[in-house]
Design a protein around this motif. Structure first.
Motif, short mmCIF file in Angstrom:
data_model
loop_
_atom_site.label_atom_id
_atom_site.label_comp_id
_atom_site.label_asym_id
_atom_site.label_seq_id
_atom_site.Cartn_x
_atom_site.Cartn_y
_atom_site.Cartn_z
N GLU A 91 0.79 -1.23 0.00
CA GLU A 91 0.00 0.00 0.00
C GLU A 91 0.82 1.29 0.00
O GLU A 91 0.28 2.36 0.14
CB GLU A 91 -0.94 0.00 1.22
CG GLU A 91 -2.03 -1.01 1.06
CD GLU A 91 -2.91 -1.10 2.29
OE1 GLU A 91 -2.72 -0.31 3.21
OE2 GLU A 91 -3.77 -1.99 2.30
N THR A 92 2.12 1.16 -0.15
CA THR A 92 2.91 2.41 -0.11
C THR A 92 2.51 3.30 -1.29
O THR A 92 2.18 2.83 -2.37
CB THR A 92 4.44 2.18 -0.24
OG1 THR A 92 4.65 1.10 -1.11
CG2 THR A 92 5.12 2.02 1.07
N ILE A 93 2.56 4.61 -1.01
CA ILE A 93 2.20 5.57 -2.06
C ILE A 93 3.47 6.09 -2.69
O ILE A 93 4.38 6.55 -2.00
CB ILE A 93 1.41 6.74 -1.43
CG1 ILE A 93 0.10 6.20 -0.87
CG2 ILE A 93 1.15 7.84 -2.45
CD1 ILE A 93 -0.59 7.13 0.07
N ASP A 94 3.51 6.01 -4.00
CA ASP A 94 4.68 6.52 -4.70
C ASP A 94 4.48 8.01 -4.94
O ASP A 94 3.78 8.43 -5.85
CB ASP A 94 4.83 5.78 -6.04
CG ASP A 94 6.07 6.24 -6.78
OD1 ASP A 94 6.70 7.23 -6.32
OD2 ASP A 94 6.40 5.63 -7.80
N ILE A 95 5.12 8.81 -4.06
CA ILE A 95 4.86 10.25 -4.15
C ILE A 95 5.56 10.89 -5.35
O ILE A 95 5.39 12.06 -5.62
CB ILE A 95 5.25 11.01 -2.86
CG1 ILE A 95 6.69 10.71 -2.49
CG2 ILE A 95 4.32 10.70 -1.72
CD1 ILE A 95 7.25 11.67 -1.49
N SER A 96 6.32 10.10 -6.07
CA SER A 96 6.98 10.68 -7.24
C SER A 96 6.09 10.58 -8.48
O SER A 96 6.39 11.16 -9.51
CB SER A 96 8.32 9.97 -7.50
OG SER A 96 8.07 8.66 -7.94
N LEU A 97 4.96 9.86 -8.36
CA LEU A 97 4.05 9.76 -9.51
C LEU A 97 3.37 11.10 -9.78
O LEU A 97 3.07 11.82 -8.85
CB LEU A 97 2.97 8.72 -9.23
CG LEU A 97 3.37 7.25 -9.36
CD1 LEU A 97 2.20 6.38 -8.93
CD2 LEU A 97 3.75 6.91 -10.79
N PRO A 98 3.15 11.43 -11.05
CA PRO A 98 2.44 12.69 -11.33
C PRO A 98 0.99 12.61 -10.84
O PRO A 98 0.37 11.55 -10.93
CB PRO A 98 2.48 12.81 -12.86
CG PRO A 98 2.79 11.45 -13.35
CD PRO A 98 3.50 10.70 -12.27
N SER A 99 0.49 13.73 -10.30
CA SER A 99 -0.86 13.69 -9.74
C SER A 99 -1.90 13.77 -10.87
O SER A 99 -1.59 14.18 -11.98
CB SER A 99 -1.06 14.86 -8.79
OG SER A 99 -0.96 16.04 -9.54
N LYS A 100 -3.14 13.38 -10.52
CA LYS A 100 -4.21 13.49 -11.50
C LYS A 100 -4.62 14.95 -11.60
O LYS A 100 -4.68 15.63 -10.59
CB LYS A 100 -5.43 12.70 -11.00
CG LYS A 100 -5.39 11.27 -11.45
CD LYS A 100 -6.74 10.64 -11.16
CE LYS A 100 -6.64 9.14 -11.20
NZ LYS A 100 -7.69 8.49 -10.42
N ARG A 101 -4.94 15.43 -12.80
CA ARG A 101 -5.37 16.82 -12.96
C ARG A 101 -6.81 16.97 -12.46
O ARG A 101 -7.68 16.21 -12.87
CB ARG A 101 -5.33 17.19 -14.43
CG ARG A 101 -4.51 18.42 -14.70
CD ARG A 101 -4.71 18.81 -16.12
NE ARG A 101 -5.62 19.94 -16.12
CZ ARG A 101 -5.38 21.04 -16.79
NH1 ARG A 101 -4.31 21.15 -17.51
NH2 ARG A 101 -6.25 22.04 -16.77
N ILE A 102 -7.00 17.91 -11.57
CA ILE A 102 -8.37 18.12 -11.11
C ILE A 102 -9.06 19.03 -12.11
O ILE A 102 -8.60 20.14 -12.39
CB ILE A 102 -8.38 18.76 -9.71
CG1 ILE A 102 -7.71 17.81 -8.73
CG2 ILE A 102 -9.81 19.08 -9.28
CD1 ILE A 102 -7.44 18.40 -7.38
N LYS A 103 -10.16 18.54 -12.66
CA LYS A 103 -10.84 19.34 -13.68
C LYS A 103 -11.76 20.36 -13.02
O LYS A 103 -12.55 20.01 -12.16
CB LYS A 103 -11.67 18.42 -14.58
CG LYS A 103 -10.80 17.65 -15.54
CD LYS A 103 -11.66 16.96 -16.57
CE LYS A 103 -10.78 16.16 -17.49
NZ LYS A 103 -11.47 15.02 -18.05
#
Ligand code: PHE
Length: 351
Positions: A91-103
């Motif tokens: 369950e670790t979160i990869d904080i280096s992943l690009p975030s989703k764009r909030i529309k």
């Protein structure tokens, strides 16, 4: 006996080490401590042991039981720790992943223009007022000096509800309402943005459109005040290098009346298809409030003067954002609306 228990412990040690799941651990418990388990049977075997050996026998079985219990707990803990570790890893979160764009939505060009016009006039001391879209003939026409039978009252232009009520064809109706409410109180300095309706429908006219009305009444208001105010308005809205010209015109409720043109923002005044080769584009109608209108509104025209102006909000938005067809403003096409997601100074207007 000691040797036998030693062997059992040795065997058990390996079994504990090999255990991979809690299920296996439970199975092991059953095979040692269950009804027919090894330890259970050793325990009940004590009755067949000669009396003088019973004590040692009991102690040896206890040694095995203690070994079992200690290892059972430590193995259980090992398995649980492993499970938690596995879960955390998964369950670790990869904080280096690009975030989703909030529309997010964007502001409609019509609202952007209203806000801009309101901010500008509020900064000059005006109040923003509202008026009814369902108006009566009196406020939309009679109190504004439209004579009976004036062509602007023609059913070709106006949506009549019945003999008296109509959809306002102009925000000028707000002029007569403000005067009526204020009754000689001055100064009046208001703008009224809102929807207006006429029986029109083509690329530059819509049956519903927006206007903003401006009205100033006080002592000693002159044409110079009107010119200064509208010059500031045009330059602030369309750019400081905009040229402004005043052309005589006619409206029943103003005298003298004028139309205000601005230098064409596409060609800068040289002449092009947008300005029909004239170099100028019509921006608004304006004039000094007609004495009859002041009088009917409860203001003595010998004491008070005023000016009024009115312009189409859709037109302003179309100029400002180079929108080619007024119908885009009302059809809610997402591809059109999406283009207005930036700040005003981030637009580079291309005609
Ligand atoms: N109401 C006029 C129109 O719709 C515009 C106008 C407003 C002219 C105020 C003069 C003064 O064309």
């Amino acid at each position: 006996m000691t040797e036998k228990i030693d062997n059992l412990i040795e065997e058990l040690k390996k079994k504990f080490e090999d255990i991979k799941t809690l299920q296996e651990l439970n199975d092991l418990k059953v095979s040692y401590q269950g009804k027919k388990g090894i330890i259970t049977e050793l325990n009940s075997g004590i009755k067949d042991v000669p009396n003088d050996e019973k004590k040692e026998y009991g102690a040896e079985v206890n040694r095995l039981r203690t070994f079992f219990n200690d290892n059972f707990s430590s193995t259980q803990k090992r398995l649980e720790d492993e499970r938690v570790r596995e879960k955390l890893e998964k369950e670790t979160i990869d904080i280096s992943l690009p975030s989703k764009r909030i529309k997010t939505g964007s502001k409609h060009p019509f609202n952007r223009i209203i806000e801009e016009v309101e901010d500008l006039f509020v900064s000059m001391g005006y109040d923003v007022i509202d008026g009814p879209e369902l108006e009566d003939d009196e406020h939309c026409f009679r109190l504004l000096n439209y004579t009976v039978g004036h062509p602007a009252r023609d059913a070709q232009d106006t949506f009549y509800i019945d003999e008296e009520y109509l959809l306002r064809t102009q925000t000028s109706a707000a002029q007569s309402r403000v005067m009526e409410e204020n009754k000689e109180k001055t100064p009046i300095r208001v703008i009224c943005p809102g929807k207006t309706y006429r029986r029109d429908d083509d690329a530059t006219h819509s049956h519903q459109f927006g206007q903003v009305e401006g009205l100033v009444i006080d002592k000693n208001i002159s044409l110079a005040d009107l010119k200064g105010t509208l010059e500031i308005f045009a330059k602030k809205l369309l750019g400081e290098d905009t040229n402004v010209r005043f052309r005589p015109s006619y409206f029943p409720f103003t005298s003298p009346s004028c139309e205000v043109d601005v230098s064409c923002f596409k060609c800068g005044g040289k002449g092009c298809s947008l300005c029909k080769k004239t170099g100028w584009i019509e921006l608004l109608g304006a004039g000094m409030v007609h004495p009859n209108v002041l009088r009917m509104g409860g203001y003595d025209p010998d004491k008070f003067t005023g000016f009024a102006f009115g312009t189409g909000l859709d037109r302003l938005a179309m100029f400002k954002y180079a929108i080619p067809d007024i119908r885009y403003m009302y059809t809610n096409d997402i591809r059109f609306l999406k283009q207005f997601d930036r700040k005003d100074d981030e637009y580079e207007i291309k005609y």
